[in-house]
Each structure stands twice: as structure tokens, then as C-alpha cells.
Design a protein around this motif. Sequence first.
Motif, PDB file in Angstrom:
ATOM      1  N   LEU A  65       4.758 -16.811 -54.191  1.00 54.51           N
ATOM      2  CA  LEU A  65       4.722 -17.820 -53.095  1.00 54.51           C
ATOM      3  C   LEU A  65       4.757 -17.741 -51.920  1.00 54.51           C
ATOM      4  O   LEU A  65       4.105 -18.435 -50.925  1.00 54.51           O
ATOM      5  N   GLY A  66       4.967 -16.557 -51.287  1.00 56.50           N
ATOM      6  CA  GLY A  66       4.820 -16.068 -50.059  1.00 56.50           C
ATOM      7  C   GLY A  66       3.349 -15.444 -49.753  1.00 56.50           C
ATOM      8  O   GLY A  66       3.319 -14.969 -48.441  1.00 56.50           O
ATOM      9  N   GLY A  67       2.710 -15.573 -50.589  1.00 55.60           N
ATOM     10  CA  GLY A  67       1.336 -14.925 -50.266  1.00 55.60           C
ATOM     11  C   GLY A  67       0.403 -15.827 -49.531  1.00 55.60           C
ATOM     12  O   GLY A  67       0.509 -17.077 -49.500  1.00 55.60           O
ATOM     13  N   ALA A  96       8.251 -14.047 -51.568  1.00 51.50           N
ATOM     14  CA  ALA A  96       7.619 -12.618 -51.477  1.00 51.50           C
ATOM     15  C   ALA A  96       6.185 -12.866 -51.704  1.00 51.50           C
ATOM     16  O   ALA A  96       5.646 -14.149 -52.266  1.00 51.50           O
ATOM     17  N   PHE A  97       5.466 -11.939 -51.280  1.00 49.01           N
ATOM     18  CA  PHE A  97       4.261 -11.676 -51.711  1.00 49.01           C
ATOM     19  C   PHE A  97       3.976 -10.542 -52.577  1.00 49.01           C
ATOM     20  O   PHE A  97       4.738  -9.540 -52.349  1.00 49.01           O
ATOM     21  N   LEU A 128       4.269 -20.701 -46.567  1.00 47.41           N
ATOM     22  CA  LEU A 128       5.091 -20.902 -47.605  1.00 47.41           C
ATOM     23  C   LEU A 128       5.523 -22.354 -48.119  1.00 47.41           C
ATOM     24  O   LEU A 128       5.788 -22.591 -49.256  1.00 47.41           O
ATOM     25  N   CYS A 129       5.683 -22.932 -47.059  1.00 45.42           N
ATOM     26  CA  CYS A 129       5.999 -24.494 -47.254  1.00 45.42           C
ATOM     27  C   CYS A 129       5.016 -25.323 -48.288  1.00 45.42           C
ATOM     28  O   CYS A 129       5.447 -25.939 -49.120  1.00 45.42           O
ATOM     29  N   ALA A 358      -3.124  -9.936 -42.456  1.00 50.56           N
ATOM     30  CA  ALA A 358      -1.997  -9.052 -42.172  1.00 50.56           C
ATOM     31  C   ALA A 358      -1.336  -8.431 -43.503  1.00 50.56           C
ATOM     32  O   ALA A 358      -1.047  -7.234 -43.643  1.00 50.56           O
ATOM     33  N   GLN A 359      -1.280  -9.218 -44.554  1.00 45.24           N
ATOM     34  CA  GLN A 359      -0.646  -8.984 -45.778  1.00 45.24           C
ATOM     35  C   GLN A 359      -1.592  -7.882 -46.679  1.00 45.24           C
ATOM     36  O   GLN A 359      -1.090  -6.932 -47.056  1.00 45.24           O
ATOM     37  N   ALA A 360      -2.867  -8.034 -46.402  1.00 49.70           N
ATOM     38  CA  ALA A 360      -3.698  -7.263 -47.074  1.00 49.70           C
ATOM     39  C   ALA A 360      -3.883  -5.555 -46.451  1.00 49.70           C
ATOM     40  O   ALA A 360      -3.821  -4.658 -47.167  1.00 49.70           O
TER      41      ALA A 360
END
Length: 486
Positions: A65-67, A96-97, A128-129, A358-360
Motif C-alpha cells: 500500500l505504501g508503494g 510499506a512498499f 498512501l491515503c 525514489a523507491q526504485a
Amino acid sequence: MTQPGRLGTGIGWRPEIAEAVEHMPGIDWVEAVSENLCPGHLPESLRRLRERGVTVVPHGVSLGLGGADRPDESRLAALAERAEALGAPLVTEHIAFVRAGGDLTASPSLEAGHLLPVPRTRDALDVLCENVRIAQAALPVPLAVENIAALLRWPGEEMTEGQFLYDLADRTGVRLLIDVANLHTNHVNRGEDPSRALDELPVEAIAYVHVAGGFERDGVWHDSHAHPVPRPVLGILADLASRLTPPGVLLERDDNFPEPGELEKELAAIRATLAEAGGAAGRATGPKTRGDAEPAARPEAVTEAGPEARPTAGVKAPAVRPSPPPADPDPAAPDPSSDPASGLDPAPARARQRLALAQAALLSALVAGTPVPEGFDRVRTRVQARALAAKRADVVAKVAAELPELLGDGYRAAFLGYAQGRPLTGGYRRDALDFAEHLLLTGDPRDARTRHLLREWWLERSGPAPRSRRPAARLARATRRVLLRH
């Protein structure tokens, strides 16, 4: 949608301790990992528990859900199906992602195989929301989301954990699953004060509480779920229980399972902690029942996330100045895939893309050996990368138990060498097959008999259907192999 009621004291249901859980006294409910259940073929142990009136809650670990991407519809449908099959009063997932890359970054999709922390920024909160609202709309029962343990700290964070969770619950109405062991982990690894986090939480949103064990090595706390619950974790549980009576408390254990008597002792310690904390609160403030807790005041956001803005564990953090309101989303950048008729408040497309990039970059550094993004602690990032590789090796050893049996003591070193340059891009079963194929292509193992057995194992599982055992089919395969050699 009705809110779930009181759950009581429970334990995480795992196949390895299924029989023991069935015979444990005082178990009001259990939690089962959603991805390990098949709705049409529920384990007999869970069926018997349900027939006795024991509540079963499905606990998801792969939704992410945080992805940056919206929740996958098939994963949401699977979670909903399991909730209905179990007659569950709610379902839970994580903040989390677990994957990154793909269309938003025009890069290969990568899987973490682990829960990774979301940056506590307004971009990440907006995304996330919206993801939580999408999940809520797809599920037949209420959703609760869990705070996770983290080793890494994102640079440029704008909120504390408590502030982030408060705003998430306030904007979406989602329930919270508070893991006190994760608060302890973040205390050791990131210097975050668990008492301050509890001060900032909207306690009226708590659905239930997780309690688990871990261990410390070289100044790093590992949230293993494979060790006894330590006193500091019970201390945080007592702090929480002094503020409200938790609707439910659950002991998690995922590995290194002790004798049933040891688990019962841990459950007894949890019950004693709750009783003592509740009694002390009652003596101090008068009788307290669930629902008496006052809603928490909205915590002020941190405007600068430098070291001076980070509270030291056990020390009261200084007051921070109120932050200016966030800038209005760019009206020229609507989210093209949002449905205006859905009633959702869509996150700006640019926020999703910024978060995706950023996550990648972080996940690529963790699983593909690319440079560590600017602002991250390089030592901690390397520790996290090693932990992810070790966990991946452990999970593959479980889903394909024949591999460590065939390779013996050489399994772990061989797998870690393979994993260094080959990120997880699919499930663990696919990973096991790819690992075996890699060994065979590189001429390993050197022992001819072991290599033959490994090849037979890989051939049996790599095709769309099991190989036929009929003599004619076996002869055809042998003939084909001979012809291919020539």
C-alpha cells in the motif's frame, strides 16, 4: 461498514504450530498470513478453530500500500476472498512498499521480498491515503494497517511516525494495527522514542496490537519474529495499555518455534502486562473501559528533518514550530488514471512519479547493487541489503526444500552469489527455478551425481506441467537429449 469489536488475546497461526495452537488455553483469535491460504482449501486446523468460535483474521504481506503504484486489483480481490472465506471481522496489511520500478519509472520491476519503509513525506502520505481508500472500497470488511520495523531512515522526512499515522487515520478513517515490537526496533535502529509515538497516535483508531521478539547484533535490532519477546517490548505494550484497553493483542512467531509451553508462557506474560498496566491506569484515573480514550490532538508536523529534529530515545523532544500549509496540487497535473466518479481524493500524478523514482532507486541499491541514493546511510543500506539477501535465501530454502538438501552446506553461499546480480522479479518459486537453472548453466555443482539430481529436479518443475512418468515419454526425452548433444 461496522467496526470490528473486541478480539481478546491471540497468536499468529502458522502450519508448524497449528496443532499446538488448537490445544492452547485462552486463545480468543488467530491471525493467518493471507498469501499462504487458499479459500477453497482452508487448512483443517483453521476450520476446526472457526467451528469452535475462534476468530481468524487474514494478514496480508504483499499488497504494498505504501508503494507508488495503485494496489493491484487481483491482490485486492484475493484478500477480499480470504476475508469472506474466513468470516473475518477485518483484514490487515502494512504501511510499506514491497516492489518498485515498472511503468512509472520506465525501468524493470523489482521485488523486495520484504516490507520496506515509506518516506514520511507529504507526497508519500498523499499516495498512501489514496491507495488505502482504493483498498477500503474493494474489501468487504474494515481494513487495518500496520506500522513496520525499519533499519533505514529516508532523507528529508517531514513528519514523525506518530504524525504520519495520525494524518493517515484522520484522512481515510482506516484502523491501525500497532506493532509494539516494531516501535522498539525503530527505537534501537533509528533513535525514535516509542513513548512519543504513542503520544501522537489516535488511540481510538487502534484495531489491535502485535507483540513479537527479535535480537540485537552489532547495535542493530533485527525484528526476527523467531525469538522470545524481550522486556523492552513488554514495556512498550504496558505504556500503550496504560492509555487504553487494546481491543486485541496478538503474539507473532514465524520461525524457530519453541515448545508449546514456551509460547504459552509468553502469552501469559502478555496477559499479565495488560492486567497490570490496566490496573495501574484504573487506580490513577478511575475505571477505564475500551472506548474511554480521548481522541489525540493533531500533532504538529516537523518542518525540517535534520538530526536536530529527530528525538533521541528516552528524551522529550523539543517543541517544533508549526509548518506552513502544503502547496496546492498543480492543477495542470491531474492523475490521468483516477476515476472522478469514484469519490476518491486522488494523489497528484507528479507525487506518484516522484515517489516511484525514489523507491526504485533505493530498492535497486538494496537488491541490484546500484549506487546508494544520496542522503541514505551507506553502512545501514549495506546491512539492509545483506538482510534482504539472507531472507531471500531462507524463503527459497522453505519453498524448495530439495535445494538445500541437494546442495548441502554449499547452498547458502551459492544462493547469495547468485542473488548478488539477479534481483527478485517474481515469486519465490520462480526464484528457486532460476537459481537452479543458473547453477546448471555455470556447470555447478561439480559433483556429477548432484548435478544430475538438480537437473532432474529443475526439469520436473520448470515446464507448464509435470513430466510424464510413462516409459514411452521417458524414452522420447532421452532420445531428444541425445540428438541435442549432436
